[in-house]
Design a protein around this motif. Structure first.
Motif, PDB file in Angstrom:
ATOM      1  N   GLU A   1      46.328  -5.912  16.295  1.00 38.34           N
ATOM      2  CA  GLU A   1      47.279  -5.467  15.273  1.00 38.34           C
ATOM      3  C   GLU A   1      48.723  -5.614  15.752  1.00 38.34           C
ATOM      4  O   GLU A   1      49.595  -6.052  14.997  1.00 38.34           O
ATOM      5  CB  GLU A   1      46.987  -4.010  14.898  1.00 38.34           C
ATOM      6  N   LYS A   2      48.958  -5.277  16.985  1.00 40.56           N
ATOM      7  CA  LYS A   2      50.326  -5.315  17.523  1.00 40.56           C
ATOM      8  C   LYS A   2      50.878  -6.737  17.575  1.00 40.56           C
ATOM      9  O   LYS A   2      52.062  -6.969  17.324  1.00 40.56           O
ATOM     10  CB  LYS A   2      50.336  -4.692  18.921  1.00 40.56           C
ATOM     11  N   PHE A   3      49.999  -7.705  17.896  1.00 33.64           N
ATOM     12  CA  PHE A   3      50.468  -9.083  18.088  1.00 33.64           C
ATOM     13  C   PHE A   3      49.959 -10.044  17.002  1.00 33.64           C
ATOM     14  O   PHE A   3      50.023 -11.261  17.175  1.00 33.64           O
ATOM     15  CB  PHE A   3      50.050  -9.575  19.481  1.00 33.64           C
ATOM     16  N   ASP A   4      49.482  -9.489  15.892  1.00 32.71           N
ATOM     17  CA  ASP A   4      49.035 -10.307  14.762  1.00 32.71           C
ATOM     18  C   ASP A   4      47.999 -11.351  15.176  1.00 32.71           C
ATOM     19  O   ASP A   4      48.067 -12.522  14.766  1.00 32.71           O
ATOM     20  CB  ASP A   4      50.226 -10.998  14.082  1.00 32.71           C
ATOM     21  N   ILE A   5      47.051 -10.943  16.019  1.00 38.05           N
ATOM     22  CA  ILE A   5      45.984 -11.836  16.456  1.00 38.05           C
ATOM     23  C   ILE A   5      44.893 -11.823  15.382  1.00 38.05           C
ATOM     24  O   ILE A   5      44.409 -10.746  14.997  1.00 38.05           O
ATOM     25  CB  ILE A   5      45.431 -11.387  17.821  1.00 38.05           C
ATOM     26  N   PRO A   6      44.475 -12.984  14.879  1.00 34.33           N
ATOM     27  CA  PRO A   6      43.594 -13.014  13.698  1.00 34.33           C
ATOM     28  C   PRO A   6      42.172 -12.526  13.927  1.00 34.33           C
ATOM     29  O   PRO A   6      41.480 -12.183  12.958  1.00 34.33           O
ATOM     30  CB  PRO A   6      43.592 -14.501  13.313  1.00 34.33           C
TER      31      PRO A   6
ATOM     32  N   HIS B   1      51.654 -10.805  29.193  1.00 37.94           N
ATOM     33  CA  HIS B   1      51.012 -12.018  28.690  1.00 37.94           C
ATOM     34  C   HIS B   1      51.371 -12.276  27.223  1.00 37.94           C
ATOM     35  O   HIS B   1      51.910 -13.338  26.871  1.00 37.94           O
ATOM     36  CB  HIS B   1      49.489 -11.909  28.811  1.00 37.94           C
ATOM     37  N   LEU B   2      51.031 -11.319  26.365  1.00 41.36           N
ATOM     38  CA  LEU B   2      51.187 -11.544  24.925  1.00 41.36           C
ATOM     39  C   LEU B   2      52.648 -11.634  24.478  1.00 41.36           C
ATOM     40  O   LEU B   2      52.986 -12.491  23.644  1.00 41.36           O
ATOM     41  CB  LEU B   2      50.425 -10.474  24.148  1.00 41.36           C
ATOM     42  N   PRO B   3      53.561 -10.788  24.994  1.00 42.21           N
ATOM     43  CA  PRO B   3      54.969 -10.988  24.634  1.00 42.21           C
ATOM     44  C   PRO B   3      55.490 -12.368  25.034  1.00 42.21           C
ATOM     45  O   PRO B   3      56.289 -12.968  24.318  1.00 42.21           O
ATOM     46  CB  PRO B   3      55.682  -9.868  25.410  1.00 42.21           C
ATOM     47  N   ALA B   4      55.016 -12.873  26.190  1.00 43.08           N
ATOM     48  CA  ALA B   4      55.443 -14.203  26.634  1.00 43.08           C
ATOM     49  C   ALA B   4      54.933 -15.287  25.700  1.00 43.08           C
ATOM     50  O   ALA B   4      55.669 -16.194  25.299  1.00 43.08           O
ATOM     51  CB  ALA B   4      54.943 -14.457  28.047  1.00 43.08           C
ATOM     52  N   TYR B   5      53.661 -15.187  25.319  1.00 46.50           N
ATOM     53  CA  TYR B   5      53.083 -16.209  24.446  1.00 46.50           C
ATOM     54  C   TYR B   5      53.762 -16.192  23.074  1.00 46.50           C
ATOM     55  O   TYR B   5      54.013 -17.246  22.470  1.00 46.50           O
ATOM     56  CB  TYR B   5      51.577 -15.987  24.289  1.00 46.50           C
ATOM     57  N   ARG B   6      54.055 -14.988  22.582  1.00 44.23           N
ATOM     58  CA  ARG B   6      54.723 -14.881  21.284  1.00 44.23           C
ATOM     59  C   ARG B   6      56.142 -15.441  21.354  1.00 44.23           C
ATOM     60  O   ARG B   6      56.584 -16.149  20.448  1.00 44.23           O
ATOM     61  CB  ARG B   6      54.745 -13.422  20.829  1.00 44.23           C
TER      62      ARG B   6
ATOM     63  N   PRO C   1      59.162 -11.599  30.538  1.00 44.63           N
ATOM     64  CA  PRO C   1      57.839 -12.209  30.407  1.00 44.63           C
ATOM     65  C   PRO C   1      57.783 -13.696  30.720  1.00 44.63           C
ATOM     66  O   PRO C   1      56.725 -14.301  30.647  1.00 44.63           O
ATOM     67  CB  PRO C   1      57.539 -12.003  28.927  1.00 44.63           C
ATOM     68  N   ASP C   2      58.944 -14.345  31.040  1.00 46.55           N
ATOM     69  CA  ASP C   2      58.998 -15.806  31.062  1.00 46.55           C
ATOM     70  C   ASP C   2      57.976 -16.446  32.000  1.00 46.55           C
ATOM     71  O   ASP C   2      57.415 -17.508  31.702  1.00 46.55           O
ATOM     72  CB  ASP C   2      60.406 -16.271  31.439  1.00 46.55           C
TER      73      ASP C   2
END
Length: 364
Positions: A64-69, A37-42, A305-306
């Motif tokens: 932390e891994k995906f810089d989510i605020p 999910h997150l790699p695809a969104y990024r 991830p597409d």
């Protein structure tokens, strides 16, 4: 001759006026969220506004891994944020109803991990509850958005192969690794992993008639880690029962093939004017009017991830345009009904009819 371009099957944001309006609130920071999910969104520049998990370390590490605020262990805190426009519900089926009721207090559109529920009655209930609470509920059957499957569907809709009468799928894989959660799940090969291919056979069906009956057989090795069969074969009829319906599908799945060189995932769709077939990286077409010619199209992109970005962006686009989600809860209940019928058929050695299975359901 060009039948399809990458823009036709890869995820895109062209129809979204402002993707940042759809800040994603992720509920569930497990393996699938972190690896797909997150790699695809990024990758596609989607805005991830917040994440939540009952496990504090999982929520913190994911943020932390995906810089989510913003991260939290409390769904209510996530729902208090104005920048959360849609919910990615990436948790296991059992707690979904409880979490859906929390979302109902501050409704947001929800894209739920596939399938809606493993149990048909519970899938029905989730749909009913979401409707009562005014929640737009979509299901992330992301295999529909894998580049190969989206490409196959796109060409199929060009009506080049005439009247479709056969859909066939053959999958060879291995998923019997000791110690993984799926080896202890009842009927995992059909109701969880196999649901991708069961759903795809419905997705590729070009006619308005739903599946009508199914006969499924399974096989289980004496020394395997999984508690239930990893091999299944299903014959699925669409339209009126009795062997006079226009379309049938056959699915064969061997999920305990240890020789990796033998692994494959191939679809064939046959029509009166030609045939389509695809692997995960190539689409083929042979038309009756083009004798001795096979059109071969190399495809871009991958399922992971597409497909996950494609599913979410299609969901967002439907919201913006005021349309139903690309995979509605009602649609997914038909897939869950089919996997339920397959399990029943294999266990009781019988043909199962859709009409009998869905008696009493809000979905027919």
């Amino acid at each position: 001759m060009e039948f399809i371009r990458p823009d036709d099957y890869l995820p895109n944001k062209k129809r979204l006026s402002n993707v940042n309006e759809y800040g994603i609130g992720l509920i569930g920071c497990g393996s699938i969220a972190n690896t797909a999910h997150l790699p695809a969104y990024r990758k596609y520049g989607l805005h991830i506004a917040a994440c939540c998990d009952v496990n504090e370390e999982a929520a913190r590490a994911t943020a932390e891994k995906f810089d989510i605020p913003f991260w939290t262990t409390d769904v209510n805190e996530l729902l208090e944020r104005d920048d959360v426009g849609v919910i990615d519900l990436a948790i296991h089926p059992e707690p979904r109803l409880e979490v859906l009721r929390l979302i109902g207090k501050a409704p947001r559109p929800v894209l739920c991990q596939k399938p809606l529920h493993l149990d048909l009655a519970q899938a029905d209930r989730l749909n009913e509850e979401a409707t009562k609470m005014g929640i737009i509920l979509g299901v992330n059957q992301q295999a529909r958005f894998a580049p190969a499957h989206k490409a196959l569907k796109t060409v199929l809709e060009q009506d080049l192969i005439g009247e479709v009468y056969s859909i066939h799928h053959n999958m060879r894989s291995f998923q019997d690794q000791a110690g993984w959660w799926w080896t202890t799940m009842k009927n995992f090969n059909i109701v969880d992993h196999g649901v991708h291919y069961v759903d795809l056979c419905r997705y590729f069906n070009p006619y308005p008639e739903e599946w009508s009956r199914v006969h499924c057989t399974t096989a289980q090795l004496t020394k395997q880690n999984a508690i239930d069969p990893l091999i299944y074969s299903a014959n699925i009829e669409f339209g009126p029962k009795g062997g006079r319906n226009p379309l049938m599908a056959t699915l064969h799945f061997n999920n305990i093939a240890k020789a990796s060189r033998s692994h494959s995932n191939t679809w064939w769709i046959d029509g009166t004017e030609g045939s389509l077939w695809c692997t995960q990286d190539t689409l083929y077409m042979a038309l009756n009017k083009h004798k001795n010619v096979v059109h071969e199209i190399k495809l871009k992109g991958t399922w992971f991830p597409d497909a996950f970005a494609g599913s979410m962006m299609a969901f967002m686009t439907a919201l913006e345009e005021g349309n139903l989600p690309p995979v509605t809860a009602e649609d997914n209940i038909q897939t869950v009904a089919l996997t339920t019928a397959m399990v029943k058929s294999s266990q009781e050695a019988c043909v199962v009819e859709r009409a009998d299975l869905l008696k009493g359901s809000v979905v027919r």
